[in-house]
Every structure is written in C-alpha cells, then in structure tokens.
Design a protein around this motif. Structure first.
Motif: not given
Ligand code: ADE
Length: 234
Positions: A86-88, A130-133, A135-137, A139-140, A143
């Motif tokens: 999980l990452t943006p 995958f990214s869920i959108g 924007y930056i969370l 952590g994963g 997500a």
């Molecule tokens: N980790 C930080 N932001 C995320 C995002 N938008 N989707 C998935 N993982 C994330």
C-alpha cells in the motif's frame, strides 16, 4: 480466505474486526486474520525497522532487512500468498480489483509507515501495489483495511444476501440509484411514487435513469465510460 497484515501497528488494524460484519465471517471461519510485526524480525540491536533516506530527503524509510525476512518466511510457508503493498505511488484500487482478489486464498498486505518502504522490497516481493486515492495517509494500515473490507464482502458467505452484490455502484460503471426506507412519507417528503406501485419493469427503468443522473452529477467520466461500453456492445 486468509489475510495477513504486515504492520508495525497491529492495534490500528485489529480494532476494525472487533465490530464489523467481518467479525461474523471470522467467527464462522470464512475469513482468517493474521498479524506480523516486522520489528520482531529486525536483526539490529534495538529492533530498528527504519533509517534516514539515502540521498537525503525528509523522514524515515523502512529498512529492507526486516521486511525481506518477513516476506521470505511468508512465501516459504505459502508459496501462493498474494503480496499487496500500500502506497500512494501506485495504481488506484477499484471495485473490479475487489472482485478479482476475492478469488485468492491468501492475501498479505504490507503497510509502510514513515516516508515509505525501501523500493528494493517492493521490487522484489510485490505482486501488486495499490493506492486507495489521491491523498497521503500517515501509513498504509487504513488503506489495507479498505481493500480487505472491499475484497471480503465479495467472498462467498461473508454478506448475508448476495443479491446486494449484484446491483451495486461500479458494477456497470454507474453509481447506484438512491435507496429509500420506511415510512413512505417522512416530514412531507415522499419516496418516488413509482417505487410504490409494484411494476418492477418501471421501477428498473426509473432506477436506471436516477442512476445515470447521479453518475452524471458526481462522476461524469464514469457515465462516458458506461455509454462507450454500451455502444460497443450494440
Ligand atoms: N499510504 C499512504 N497514503 C496511501 C494511499 N493514498 N493509498 C495507499 N497507501 C497509502
């Protein structure tokens, strides 16, 4: 189906399963959840899992060693485990991914904290990223829960009524038509009269029209996709 969460923050993830529809699926052994903390695999003196970024840059990056060891072990125990990071910086997660992934036996989510995960881990182990959108969370973990929830409800037996799966938003690119419950008249606001007359073909046409309306308003690009597909099918 088994989900493994590789995370430094098991608490964040665990809480979700204590009070959701998924709890029942876990009790019925339809779903099984496992947690692995990369810190337990760290070979450094103080169980370190992160370091400053090589080449500069703000924040800490998760080191390769603990994650290599976690993921090697996971793959040794189950060569078919499907590893999702999980990452943006990734492709967007969509409903068709949820349906496809519901056919897997074992998915492991690898969540990064801090500024992310050393790229070499992703290159070596990721089956999908995958990214869920946009924007930056922080952590994963959130997500991974979003994806786990969306996948799980497509696993047979998790939802009580599988009908609710067949007419949902995104199944045909369109957003779902609005729903109403009882009473039929609440504070002088009535549900659409066609919904009450019992003519199911008319109700279907009205729902399709409302569904197109909602899609045009909120997600015009989806309506275009829908119409393009329909015109190819003709
Ligand atoms: N980790 C930080 N932001 C995320 C995002 N938008 N989707 C998935 N993982 C994330």
């Amino acid at each position: 189906m088994k989900f493994t969460f590789v995370t430094l923050f098991q608490n964040i993830v665990e809480g979700y399963f204590e009070d959701s529809i998924l709890k029942r699926a876990i009790q019925k052994n339809i779903l099984c959840i496992e947690y692995i903390n990369p810190r337990d695999f760290s070979s450094s003196k103080h169980n370190k899992v992160d370091d400053t970024a090589v080449g500069g840059g703000a924040g800490m990056v998760m080191n390769p060693q603990p994650l290599y060891d976690v993921l090697n072990e996971l793959k040794t125990k189950d060569k078919d485990v499907h590893l999702i990071f999980l990452t943006p910086v990734a492709k967007p997660f969509r409903q068709n991914d949820a349906k496809r992934l519901a056919k897997k036996n074992h998915i492991a989510f690898v969540s990064g904290r801090y500024e992310g995960i050393d790229e070499r881990v992703i290159e070596k182990y990721a089956d999908e990223v995958f990214s869920i959108g946009d924007y930056i969370l922080t952590g994963g973990e959130l997500a991974s829960l979003v994806i786990c929830d969306a996948v799980s409800r497509n696993v047979s037996g998790v939802l009580g009524n599988s009908d609710s799966l067949s007419i949902e938003s995104f199944e045909n690119e369109l957003l779902e038509a609005p729903s109403f419950s009882k009473p039929k008249n609440y504070e002088n606001n009535c549900v659409p009269s066609e919904y009450l007359k019992g003519n199911h073909s008319k109700i279907r046409s009205l729902k399709l029209a409302l569904s197109e309306c909602k899609t045009k308003f909120f997600r015009p690009e989806q309506l275009l996709k829908h119409r393009t597909r329909k015109s190819y099918e003709k």
